[in-house]
Motif scaffolding. Structure first.
Motif, mmCIF file in Angstrom:
data_model
loop_
_atom_site.group_PDB
_atom_site.id
_atom_site.type_symbol
_atom_site.label_atom_id
_atom_site.label_comp_id
_atom_site.label_asym_id
_atom_site.label_seq_id
_atom_site.Cartn_x
_atom_site.Cartn_y
_atom_site.Cartn_z
ATOM 1 N N ASN A 106 0.788 -1.231 0.000
ATOM 2 C CA ASN A 106 0.000 0.000 0.000
ATOM 3 C C ASN A 106 0.821 1.284 0.000
ATOM 4 O O ASN A 106 0.286 2.348 0.270
ATOM 5 N N ASP A 107 2.109 1.216 -0.345
ATOM 6 C CA ASP A 107 2.861 2.450 -0.563
ATOM 7 C C ASP A 107 2.578 3.029 -1.942
ATOM 8 O O ASP A 107 2.962 4.158 -2.230
ATOM 9 N N THR A 108 1.935 2.240 -2.794
ATOM 10 C CA THR A 108 1.812 2.582 -4.201
ATOM 11 C C THR A 108 0.366 2.494 -4.681
ATOM 12 O O THR A 108 -0.329 1.530 -4.389
ATOM 13 N N ILE A 109 -0.075 3.529 -5.407
ATOM 14 C CA ILE A 109 -1.318 3.457 -6.154
ATOM 15 C C ILE A 109 -0.940 3.118 -7.590
ATOM 16 O O ILE A 109 -0.137 3.818 -8.209
ATOM 17 N N PHE A 110 -1.471 2.039 -8.098
ATOM 18 C CA PHE A 110 -1.094 1.575 -9.430
ATOM 19 C C PHE A 110 -2.170 1.945 -10.455
ATOM 20 O O PHE A 110 -3.347 2.116 -10.114
ATOM 21 N N VAL A 111 -1.752 2.085 -11.703
ATOM 22 C CA VAL A 111 -2.671 2.279 -12.812
ATOM 23 C C VAL A 111 -2.383 1.179 -13.825
ATOM 24 O O VAL A 111 -1.365 1.206 -14.526
ATOM 25 N N GLY A 126 3.048 -16.807 -12.587
ATOM 26 C CA GLY A 126 2.764 -15.598 -11.832
ATOM 27 C C GLY A 126 3.228 -14.358 -12.562
ATOM 28 O O GLY A 126 3.921 -14.423 -13.591
ATOM 29 N N LEU A 127 2.816 -13.214 -12.034
ATOM 30 C CA LEU A 127 3.156 -11.913 -12.612
ATOM 31 C C LEU A 127 3.791 -11.044 -11.536
ATOM 32 O O LEU A 127 3.216 -10.860 -10.454
ATOM 33 N N ILE A 128 4.966 -10.525 -11.828
ATOM 34 C CA ILE A 128 5.634 -9.571 -10.951
ATOM 35 C C ILE A 128 5.524 -8.226 -11.648
ATOM 36 O O ILE A 128 6.327 -7.894 -12.520
ATOM 37 N N TYR A 129 4.489 -7.454 -11.317
ATOM 38 C CA TYR A 129 4.250 -6.209 -12.034
ATOM 39 C C TYR A 129 5.425 -5.246 -11.850
ATOM 40 O O TYR A 129 6.011 -5.151 -10.766
ATOM 41 N N SER A 130 5.753 -4.537 -12.927
ATOM 42 C CA SER A 130 6.971 -3.734 -12.973
ATOM 43 C C SER A 130 6.722 -2.414 -13.685
ATOM 44 O O SER A 130 5.671 -2.197 -14.280
ATOM 45 N N LYS A 131 7.726 -1.544 -13.604
ATOM 46 C CA LYS A 131 7.702 -0.280 -14.334
ATOM 47 C C LYS A 131 9.126 0.086 -14.703
ATOM 48 O O LYS A 131 10.025 0.039 -13.851
ATOM 49 N N ALA A 164 11.718 -2.007 -12.582
ATOM 50 C CA ALA A 164 11.586 -2.001 -11.128
ATOM 51 C C ALA A 164 10.319 -2.716 -10.688
ATOM 52 O O ALA A 164 9.257 -2.568 -11.304
ATOM 53 N N GLN A 165 10.420 -3.493 -9.610
ATOM 54 C CA GLN A 165 9.236 -4.113 -9.020
ATOM 55 C C GLN A 165 8.420 -3.051 -8.286
ATOM 56 O O GLN A 165 8.972 -2.225 -7.560
ATOM 57 N N VAL A 166 7.087 -3.087 -8.457
ATOM 58 C CA VAL A 166 6.246 -2.005 -7.957
ATOM 59 C C VAL A 166 5.387 -2.401 -6.758
ATOM 60 O O VAL A 166 4.570 -1.595 -6.291
ATOM 61 N N GLY A 167 5.549 -3.631 -6.251
ATOM 62 C CA GLY A 167 4.761 -4.033 -5.086
ATOM 63 C C GLY A 167 3.399 -4.593 -5.408
ATOM 64 O O GLY A 167 2.475 -4.535 -4.588
ATOM 65 N N LEU A 168 3.262 -5.158 -6.610
ATOM 66 C CA LEU A 168 1.999 -5.764 -7.050
ATOM 67 C C LEU A 168 2.336 -7.113 -7.679
ATOM 68 O O LEU A 168 3.090 -7.179 -8.651
ATOM 69 N N TYR A 169 1.798 -8.209 -7.075
ATOM 70 C CA TYR A 169 2.194 -9.559 -7.478
ATOM 71 C C TYR A 169 0.954 -10.448 -7.617
ATOM 72 O O TYR A 169 0.063 -10.413 -6.767
ATOM 73 N N TRP A 219 2.854 4.483 -11.899
ATOM 74 C CA TRP A 219 3.276 4.041 -10.574
ATOM 75 C C TRP A 219 3.301 5.267 -9.681
ATOM 76 O O TRP A 219 4.154 6.138 -9.833
ATOM 77 N N LEU A 220 2.343 5.364 -8.768
ATOM 78 C CA LEU A 220 2.153 6.555 -7.960
ATOM 79 C C LEU A 220 2.565 6.279 -6.520
ATOM 80 O O LEU A 220 1.862 5.613 -5.763
ATOM 81 N N ASP A 221 3.718 6.785 -6.149
ATOM 82 C CA ASP A 221 4.301 6.523 -4.837
ATOM 83 C C ASP A 221 3.621 7.388 -3.783
ATOM 84 O O ASP A 221 3.468 8.601 -3.952
ATOM 85 N N CYS A 222 3.206 6.763 -2.680
ATOM 86 C CA CYS A 222 2.573 7.488 -1.576
ATOM 87 C C CYS A 222 3.363 7.312 -0.281
ATOM 88 O O CYS A 222 2.817 7.470 0.810
#
Length: 331
Positions: A106-111, A126-131, A164-169, A219-222
């Protein structure tokens, strides 16, 4: 599908705003970070939301019951700070054989379009979402070969990868994923005393699992004040909503004023969100987040983040200045 949301972090980079609330309940663009995330998960059929919480877990539970009472939620407490992989492992009692699993930090709001998960994962486990990022040295990155992840490198010195890994798996076999985490914990594979997911993924890859790294759109960092303000600007773009009361004001789009907020004799915007219960008078505010129940008067604010129930009062100046004068004043 079941969704695991580890929300037990202390949010130290967002202090003092996280001294009294869970970091997922910090506001940005008129909503909490958690609300933005849950809304993005509405695109998929979620059987259960599994929250990994700390001592602020009741705040999260109360928020979910208030905003999303129709959703099935469970709450598990991480009593020891042993890292993100340890937090995810606590979801084990809620994960059964046959469950697929989405993990959202939850540090990141994803689109991104989560409805594409079945197609993206047709020929993967599996999917390791990235940016793709320019400052790859700040992140853990995925190293690819023939469309699959073959290695993960933390903060590389050279541009071996910019993904970069974005914290969504996403994991097709949720129960198998939990078992892999438990094996990693049993093996004591820690970094500075904490368990991290890349060690788990590399264990699974070594055992034959295949992971893809689809890129998200944004990738919206909060995680800290300056990035929270950047995210506020991004989310307000194209959203000029005045639900509260604005009297004798100049509003420079985009501005979001919630119902129950009152703004008088002020210049507001651009990129300002004002939460319910706040009252602003005789002020100029830009690029800022004003949370609930604040009182602001006679001030010029920019790049500011105010928590809840703040009273901030300045004082007007009276001047009698002659011709050809130069006056420079700090606020």
């Amino acid at each position: 599908m079941k969704v695991v949301l580890p929300v037990a972090g202390k949010g130290t980079r967002l202090r003092p705003h996280t001294h009294t609330k869970a970091k997922s309940l910090v506001h940005v663009a008129g909503k909490t970070v958690l609300e933005h995330i849950i809304e993005r998960l509405q695109a998929i059929d979620v059987e259960e939301f599994i929250f990994i919480t700390d001592e602020n877990g009741q705040q999260v539970a109360n928020f979910m019951q208030s905003k999303f009472p129709e959703l099935k939620c469970s709450y598990l407490v991480q009593k020891e700070r042993l890292g993100p992989a340890h937090a995810v492992a606590l979801a084990a009692p809620q994960v059964s054989e046959g469950d697929d699993l989405l993990v959202v930090f939850n540090d990141t709001i994803f689109v991104t379009d989560l409805a594409k998960i079945p197609k993206l994962c047709e020929d993967a486990d599996g999917l390791i979402y990235s940016k793709e990022v320019e400052d790859y040295q700040r992140f853990g990155v995925n190293v690819m070969r023939d469309g699959y992840i073959v290695d993960m490198v933390e903060k590389p010195d050279t541009p071996i990868s910019r993904l970069a890994q974005v914290g969504l798996y996403y994991m097709k076999d949720g129960a198998g994923f939990i078992r892999a985490i438990e094996k990693t914990i049993e093996a004591g594979e820690t970094v500075k005393g904490e368990y991290y997911l890349p060690s788990v993924f590399m264990r699974m890859i070594g055992e034959g699992a295949k992971f893809k790294a689809p890129e998200i759109d944004d990738w919206l960092d909060c995680g800290k004040p300056e990035t929270l303000l950047e995210t506020n600007r991004f989310l307000l773009k194209g959203r000029h909503h005045i639900h509260g009361e604005a009297v004798n004001c100049v509003l420079i789009e985009p501005v979001h004023i919630e119902r129950g907020a009152i703004v008088r004799n002020s210049i507001i915007g651009p990129n300002v969100s004002v939460a319910a219960g706040s009252r602003i008078e005789n002020s100029v505010i830009s690029n800022s987040i004003i949370n609930a129940e604040n009182k602001v008067s006679n001030l010029i604010l920019e790049e500011s983040l105010l928590g809840d129930s703040v009273t901030l009062v300045g004082s007007p100046r009276r001047m009698n200045i002659g011709d050809h004068s130069l006056i420079e004043m700090d606020q």
